[in-house]
Enzyme design. Sequence first.
Site, PDB file in Angstrom:
ATOM      1  N   SER A 207       0.808  -1.218   0.089  1.00 35.46           N
ATOM      2  CA  SER A 207       0.042   0.063   0.187  1.00 35.46           C
ATOM      3  C   SER A 207       0.880   1.149  -0.035  1.00 35.46           C
ATOM      4  CB  SER A 207      -0.810  -0.060   1.031  1.00 35.46           C
ATOM      5  OG  SER A 207      -1.931   0.777   0.914  1.00 35.46           O
TER       6      SER A 207
ATOM      7  N   ASP B 252      -8.864  -5.444  -5.343  1.00 40.47           N
ATOM      8  CA  ASP B 252      -8.569  -4.265  -4.391  1.00 40.47           C
ATOM      9  C   ASP B 252      -9.385  -3.071  -4.733  1.00 40.47           C
ATOM     10  OD1 ASP B 252      -7.085  -2.343  -2.825  1.00 40.47           O
ATOM     11  OD2 ASP B 252      -5.372  -2.996  -3.513  1.00 40.47           O
TER      12      ASP B 252
ATOM     13  N   HIS C 221      -7.352  -5.694  -0.641  1.00 38.07           N
ATOM     14  CA  HIS C 221      -6.200  -4.869  -0.542  1.00 38.07           C
ATOM     15  C   HIS C 221      -5.217  -5.663   0.363  1.00 38.07           C
ATOM     16  CE1 HIS C 221      -3.857  -1.294  -0.496  1.00 38.07           C
ATOM     17  NE2 HIS C 221      -4.063  -1.067   0.807  1.00 38.07           N
TER      18      HIS C 221
END
Length: 793
Positions: free
Chosen positions: A648, A737, A769
């Site tokens: 991320s 995601d 995610h």
Amino acid sequence: MTGYTGTLINLHLISANLFRNHHLIALLYQDDYGMDGVGVGVTPVNKDAFIEEEYVSQSKLYKDFTNMSTIDKAWIYNSSNGFGTQAMFTFSQPNLLSNNKKKLMLSSFISESSNGGLNVQWSPFPVEVTGASVMVPSPSGTKLLLVRNPENDSPTQFEIWGPLQLEKEIRVPQSVHGSVYSDGWFEGISWSSDESLVAYVAEEPTPPKPTFNDTGYKRDVGPTDKDSNSWKGQGDWEEDWGETYSGKRQPALFVINIHSGDVRGVNGIGRSLSVGQVVWAPTRKGSNDYLVFVGWPSDTRKLGMKYCFNRPCALYAIKAPLFGSQIKESSENDVSVIHLSQGTSSAFVPRFTPDGKFLVFLSAKSCVDSGAHSATNSLHKIEWNTQGEPKTPAKILDVVPVVMCPEDGGFPGIYCFDVLSKPWLTDGCTMIMSSIWGSKEVILSVNVLSGNVTRITPSCSNHSWSLLAIDGNNILSVCSSLVDVPQIVYGSLTKDASWQWRNVSTPTSESKEKVKSLLSSLQIDILKIPVKNISENMTKGASKPFEAIFVSSKRKDDGCDPLIVILHGGPHTALLSTFSKSSAFLASIGYSLLIVNYRGSLGFGEEALQSLPGKAGMQDVKDVLTAIDHAVDMGLADPSKITVVGGSHGGFLTAHLIGQAPQRFAAAAMRNPVCNIALMVGTTDIPEWCFVESFGTVNDYTEAPSPELLKLFHDKSPISHLPKVKTPTLFLLGAKDLRVPVSNGLQFARALKEKGVEVKVIVFPEDIHAISRPQSDFESFVNIGVWFKKYCK
């Protein structure tokens, strides 16, 4: 951004033999799907014997780590004879073959021994709780509510268990409500004080959809219509709360009578609020029963909720619905919602003091005001009127304010986002909670009358402590570090007001013993990293040292092991010294780890955290490079053997690092990375993040950025440094995601491949995610380990 595919060839057909035959494992990884494949083929076709052996050995090794069960929750009760404590634990254990996590329950009896130690008796085997979404004991501990959420159109199942048997089973059809929320955020299940009613949050009923046939629209079709000559339309699209909530209907409030099985929706709230975290208010004889809950506005654009504490929310109270004869006896028709927290933009996790005089809650007002997804919380209280209507407007009293800049080694503020349902010691005013303190998790005691905060877990080690349960003045917690597997610990408040902590002996497993042996040669240190280039306009908190956790071999005479730099997402989260299966695995295969909590991380005060928005991709990148230089200067790392991994925002940093400092890294791996903010802003469930972290404010937020804004987003993105990248890079992407859509990583990977950089991409078709499904997690970290061994031996 917080928060990871390919699929093994015919995985479900051959997985039963996956770990029994090393030769078979090697064959599974022969196909390289490269940029265009969707699969878990993980080894190049022209692989050498070294790489093949790495896949075999690392797969076998990581399975020992993944096999270990994880303690999720615990409840403790005084024994009926008064001489000990009964404890019930729930565990989860990944099952690679079925690609899910088994939920297990295990009970124990803890008592004091004559020599001051603990006698612990465990049930001989855990029991698998199949299909259980939520388990909540009643206040007395004599009942257990177990909820099984539906599959497809089946009903939700509520089970009430007594000491020896199932006492009641209630099935609630989809026409009443959908699945009970069990996500840990909207989730709320609360027993009434007499244990006859349970309030909870569930998906509202499915709205009716239009029906069509060969002549057009069909009117007045009932829910049971099954005419084969017609079909159901889709109806109006409705926005959900983003990542992990895709397809879930709006959360609404319900109450079930466990004796009659009647279920009633709570009227008077309306669809303008999404509700969660419900609790029963304390009552006195003759007063009304009230429910207190958290509400989030639902009549505006719904932005992603997962990991995002900057969404405005408030506390509300409403009268509980009546059942049976109460309905006839009552002439009360007023069911209007009472807004309790009008003085703040954020209020969540409501808890009543045992005497019912105060309603205590957490606030993330600093998140709402700044736009940062997570920041330093504060603790507040409201006086509660149990004689009649709750006071409104209520006066909000501060208990623990936001800490802007902690003293050296001092309390940095509250970084806690959940609290036990019964968090109180026997004095009735001391609340116990887990919180982040620098790079560690600690347990705090907070006196809600005086506001005094005390760290009650030892400060002399690099271990982290997480709170499990409280009974009287006794605490169950878990203590661990990156090189020490989790240990259940029993804490007792002594007569001199200090805490005594004793290990609880637990059953062991072959996998756990193997992992303990692997980690026995490792050590952990927390490094203080001085900030470079302190300027006059920098706040005091932003100029203080940040931290990095360093894990290494105890041996000192063989030079430095290769180094993996690990970067967290958010950016406003933290990686703590808590045990991590994946990090411990990477350390066990011969790497030192440098886990950097750069400025902007949680646990260091609000000034340090707020120094990052508007400087993402610059200040955080410099901090990571500073931490690497610090490790090299201390002789802890060989500058020619450094790799980097992040997910991320950690992937965002990884991509920036290999572009801004391409000569520093031998290899890189990214999990769902932010690579191009200009592409992300129109596709993510949190578009405002792009504005906050790029510009430091949400004032310019728009759903339709101008060309000028898009150029600024591009210039602040890793993709702007792409021409300089030469580091071999592994991409691990979740196809579902919503936070960082898969297009972000694919665009960057394709562009790298176009310019001749060695790239490997694995896309997990069913992952979101976090990339946390057992098979996906397993494949991800085996690939990371092998990728780094290939380029950095």
